[in-house]
Design a protein around this motif. Structure first.
Motif, PDB file in Angstrom:
ATOM      1  N   ALA A   1       0.824  -1.213   0.000  1.00  0.00           N
ATOM      2  CA  ALA A   1       0.000   0.000   0.000  1.00  0.00           C
ATOM      3  C   ALA A   1       0.858   1.262   0.000  1.00  0.00           C
ATOM      4  O   ALA A   1       0.527   2.235  -0.679  1.00  0.00           O
ATOM      5  N   VAL A   2       1.956   1.249   0.751  1.00  0.00           N
ATOM      6  CA  VAL A   2       2.845   2.417   0.777  1.00  0.00           C
ATOM      7  C   VAL A   2       3.396   2.670  -0.619  1.00  0.00           C
ATOM      8  O   VAL A   2       3.425   3.807  -1.101  1.00  0.00           O
ATOM      9  N   GLU A   3       3.813   1.611  -1.302  1.00  0.00           N
ATOM     10  CA  GLU A   3       4.324   1.758  -2.672  1.00  0.00           C
ATOM     11  C   GLU A   3       3.247   2.290  -3.614  1.00  0.00           C
ATOM     12  O   GLU A   3       3.508   3.161  -4.440  1.00  0.00           O
ATOM     13  N   LEU A   4       2.032   1.767  -3.488  1.00  0.00           N
ATOM     14  CA  LEU A   4       0.925   2.233  -4.330  1.00  0.00           C
ATOM     15  C   LEU A   4       0.589   3.693  -4.054  1.00  0.00           C
ATOM     16  O   LEU A   4       0.331   4.462  -4.980  1.00  0.00           O
ATOM     17  N   CYS A   5       0.574   4.071  -2.787  1.00  0.00           N
ATOM     18  CA  CYS A   5       0.280   5.465  -2.434  1.00  0.00           C
ATOM     19  C   CYS A   5       1.333   6.401  -2.994  1.00  0.00           C
ATOM     20  O   CYS A   5       1.007   7.484  -3.496  1.00  0.00           O
ATOM     21  N   ASP A   6       2.577   5.983  -2.937  1.00  0.00           N
ATOM     22  CA  ASP A   6       3.660   6.796  -3.475  1.00  0.00           C
ATOM     23  C   ASP A   6       3.506   6.959  -4.985  1.00  0.00           C
ATOM     24  O   ASP A   6       3.641   8.058  -5.520  1.00  0.00           O
ATOM     25  N   ALA A   7       3.187   5.875  -5.664  1.00  0.00           N
ATOM     26  CA  ALA A   7       3.069   5.906  -7.126  1.00  0.00           C
ATOM     27  C   ALA A   7       1.843   6.680  -7.603  1.00  0.00           C
ATOM     28  O   ALA A   7       1.871   7.301  -8.671  1.00  0.00           O
ATOM     29  N   THR A   8       0.767   6.649  -6.827  1.00  0.00           N
ATOM     30  CA  THR A   8      -0.494   7.265  -7.260  1.00  0.00           C
ATOM     31  C   THR A   8      -0.822   8.555  -6.522  1.00  0.00           C
ATOM     32  O   THR A   8      -1.852   9.174  -6.781  1.00  0.00           O
ATOM     33  N   ARG A   9       0.033   8.925  -5.573  1.00  0.00           N
ATOM     34  CA  ARG A   9      -0.193  10.111  -4.733  1.00  0.00           C
ATOM     35  C   ARG A   9      -1.521  10.032  -3.984  1.00  0.00           C
ATOM     36  O   ARG A   9      -2.263  11.008  -3.876  1.00  0.00           O
ATOM     37  N   SER A  10      -1.803   8.864  -3.496  1.00  0.00           N
ATOM     38  CA  SER A  10      -3.041   8.618  -2.751  1.00  0.00           C
ATOM     39  C   SER A  10      -2.815   8.796  -1.262  1.00  0.00           C
ATOM     40  O   SER A  10      -1.696   8.685  -0.771  1.00  0.00           O
ATOM     41  N   GLU A  11      -3.906   9.048  -0.534  1.00  0.00           N
ATOM     42  CA  GLU A  11      -3.876   9.075   0.928  1.00  0.00           C
ATOM     43  C   GLU A  11      -3.792   7.640   1.425  1.00  0.00           C
ATOM     44  O   GLU A  11      -4.452   6.760   0.873  1.00  0.00           O
ATOM     45  N   LEU A  12      -3.033   7.420   2.489  1.00  0.00           N
ATOM     46  CA  LEU A  12      -2.947   6.100   3.097  1.00  0.00           C
ATOM     47  C   LEU A  12      -3.726   6.094   4.405  1.00  0.00           C
ATOM     48  O   LEU A  12      -3.482   6.915   5.293  1.00  0.00           O
ATOM     49  N   HIS A  13      -4.655   5.166   4.503  1.00  0.00           N
ATOM     50  CA  HIS A  13      -5.457   4.983   5.712  1.00  0.00           C
ATOM     51  C   HIS A  13      -5.175   3.589   6.254  1.00  0.00           C
ATOM     52  O   HIS A  13      -5.218   2.615   5.505  1.00  0.00           O
ATOM     53  N   LEU A  14      -4.877   3.501   7.543  1.00  0.00           N
ATOM     54  CA  LEU A  14      -4.701   2.210   8.201  1.00  0.00           C
ATOM     55  C   LEU A  14      -5.857   2.002   9.161  1.00  0.00           C
ATOM     56  O   LEU A  14      -6.208   2.893   9.924  1.00  0.00           O
ATOM     57  N   LEU A  15      -6.431   0.805   9.107  1.00  0.00           N
ATOM     58  CA  LEU A  15      -7.539   0.460   9.999  1.00  0.00           C
ATOM     59  C   LEU A  15      -7.185  -0.789  10.780  1.00  0.00           C
ATOM     60  O   LEU A  15      -6.809  -1.806  10.199  1.00  0.00           O
TER      61      LEU A  15
END
Length: 143
Positions: free
Chosen positions: A25-39
């Motif tokens: 998820a961290v890699e995907l967020c970096d690549a897509t500039r997405s917010e990261l939410h952990l639940l």
């Protein structure tokens, strides 16, 4: 239509599978500039807690789960996450994951294929499978 999600949520529980999901998820967020939410969901159900919890017991359980969630946030930051939004819920894992994904408009859910609560998984069914079935968005199951 957006090609990439703007919010990615990871269901975490401290397991090795959860760690792999955070990394992806961290890699995907970096690549897509997405917010990261952990639940993290503190499991409370008739199967795992047959007696009604007192306020004190519930508070202690919630504190323990908050500490675990804080550790998961640190793992994400150590893995390169720039900003992490942490969420703690209490209840059934699959239900709370789907509910929060709907509430905050998640574009992608990331889950590990095996969690920490193996006894609960046997009694309640496989959380990942239920999440895939009921999620309001795409789900990535990390092996």
């Amino acid at each position: 239509m957006k090609m990439y999600p703007t919010k990615i949520m990871v269901a975490v529980d401290g397991s090795a599978a959860s760690d792999r999901a955070i990394t992806q998820a961290v890699e995907l967020c970096d690549a897509t500039r997405s917010e990261l939410h952990l639940l993290l969901v503190g499991l409370i159900s008739p199967w795992t807690h047959p007696d009604t919890l007192s306020e004190r017991q519930y508070g202690r359980l919630k504190q323990e789960n908050q500490r675990r969630l804080d550790q998961e946030v640190e793992k994400a930051r150590a893995g390169g996450a720039k900003a992490v939004v942490a969420h703690l819920r209490m209840g059934r894992v699959d239900t709370e994951v789907v509910r929060l994904a709907e509430e905050i408009g998640v574009g992608l859910l990331v889950v590990g294929n095996r969690g920490r609560e193996s006894l609960a998984r046997v009694l309640l069914g496989h959380d990942s499978e239920s999440i895939v079935r009921h999620a309001p968005c795409s789900v990535m199951v990390v092996r």
